[in-house]
Motif scaffolding. Structure first.
Motif, PDB file in Angstrom:
ATOM      1  N   ALA A 215       6.113   8.318  89.577  1.00 46.99           N
ATOM      2  CA  ALA A 215       6.049   6.906  89.943  1.00 46.99           C
ATOM      3  C   ALA A 215       4.627   6.371  90.005  1.00 46.99           C
ATOM      4  CB  ALA A 215       6.742   6.682  91.289  1.00 46.99           C
ATOM      5  N   ASP A 216       3.717   7.132  90.622  1.00 50.09           N
ATOM      6  CA  ASP A 216       2.378   6.584  90.850  1.00 50.09           C
ATOM      7  C   ASP A 216       1.249   7.416  90.249  1.00 50.09           C
ATOM      8  OD1 ASP A 216       2.185   8.772  92.542  1.00 50.09           O
ATOM      9  OD2 ASP A 216       2.301   7.602  94.383  1.00 50.09           O
ATOM     10  N   SER A 218       0.064  10.173  91.239  1.00 45.06           N
ATOM     11  CA  SER A 218      -0.724  10.936  92.215  1.00 45.06           C
ATOM     12  C   SER A 218      -0.516  12.432  92.005  1.00 45.06           C
ATOM     13  CB  SER A 218      -0.321  10.545  93.640  1.00 45.06           C
ATOM     14  OG  SER A 218       1.049  10.806  93.871  1.00 45.06           O
TER      15      SER A 218
END
Length: 320
Positions: A215-216, A218
């Motif tokens: 999603a991000d 990270s």
């Protein structure tokens, strides 16, 4: 109209979000009505407990998991026995109640592990038995930088020895009946294989220890380096298995990606960081625990009494 769930923060050592169904509701319709709110909680926290719904059986549980996540996955390459209830619903992993199942990300050694998990509580234990949770980003931040650098550079390796006496057989793990099918599966998924005397199978696969969250982006500590390492086993069980099968014949063990052994100190450090960052929410009958498998590792603590948990997996994730 079913109310949007509100957020409770309850935990012995941290905060586990609990979405509460405030009034009686048909469970599948409740998930339909509150899909976005629950998804927001899951995205923001990595896990959420849905409490207060009444579901009667594993078939209904599977429908709820499909409503939340879409089509369910069939397990492949599992390391311990489960009951298969059909349609992507399984029992919790068979693991003696007296020994904890330490933190891990479900099927993180496979080519496409599940992005999402749903656990359902059919029967809470009389004591203990919490499914602990730990944020993979926090773990990565708190592990010693030199250790992280070493695993980043070298990766990790999982070696498995399938036999008919411990864990699952190769036929059960792969869901296949012939050697040729298993060989083809392993070749497709980058798993080195070797047939051993007596019909056993030895497999080796090299993996990355850190991945990007879908999603991000990270960085996340995502693996089973400690969980499937011999140093995590209870000493009595480890000594018995080594006596029976030898160091090279353990049902599973992990090493650095180049095959160099991982020391007990490294395994102890990983498990200690997990323990220091474990979130706990005791099970109640009917609880549904939704987990982002990349964001959160999970465990199973020792328990007393009858504990019945079911699980479903969804959304294969390509992380490497």
């Amino acid at each position: 109209m079913t109310p949007v769930p509100h957020l409770q923060l309850t935990s012995a050592t941290g905060q586990v979000p609990v979405a509460v169904a405030d009034e009686p509701a048909e469970p599948r319709q409740w998930f339909e009505d509150n899909r976005l709110a629950v998804a927001d909680l899951l995205a923001g926290h990595g896990a959420v407990v849905v409490r207060g719904l009444v579901w009667a059986d594993t078939a209904t549980f599977g429908q709820l998991a499909e409503t939340a996540f879409g089509p369910l996955m069939v397990e492949r390459e599992g390391f311990a026995k489960r009951d298969d209830f059909g349609s992507g619903v399984y029992s919790g992993t068979e693991w003696t109640p007296d020994f904890p199942m330490c933190m891990h990300h479900e099927l993180s050694y496979t080519a496409a592990p599940p992005r999402y998990l749903m656990f359902g509580c059919v029967q809470p234990p009389a004591k203990g038995g919490v499914t602990g949770l730990s944020d993979s980003r926090v773990i990565l931040e708190q592990l010693p930088p030199t250790m992280v650098s070493e695993f980043t550079a070298r990766g990790w390796q999982l070696t498995r020895n399938y036999n008919s006496e411990t864990g699952v057989t190769w036929a059960e793990a792969f869901g296949l009946s012939s050697r040729a099918e298993v060989e083809a599966y392993c070749d497709r998924h980058g798993i080195a294989w070797q047939w051993r005397s007596g019909g056993g199978l030895r497999t080796t696969q090299r993996l990355t220890a850190i991945v990007e969250h879908p999603a991000d982006g990270s960085a996340r500590w995502f693996n089973q380096i400690a969980f499937l390492n011999k140093w995590t086993l209870d000493p009595l069980i480890r000594d018995f298995l080594i006596f029976e099968y030898g160091e090279d014949g353990l049902p599973f063990d992990t090493s650095f990606g180049d095959g160099t052994p991982i020391s007990a100190d490294i395994v102890e450090t990983i498990n200690a960081v997990y323990e220091a960052n474990t979130l706990r929410e005791p099970w109640q009958r009917g609880d549904l625990l939704l987990v982002d498998n990349v964001a959160m590792a999970h465990s199973r603590e020792v328990f007393e009494g009858d504990r019945q948990i079911v699980v479903a997996m969804a959304t294969p994730a390509t992380l490497r």
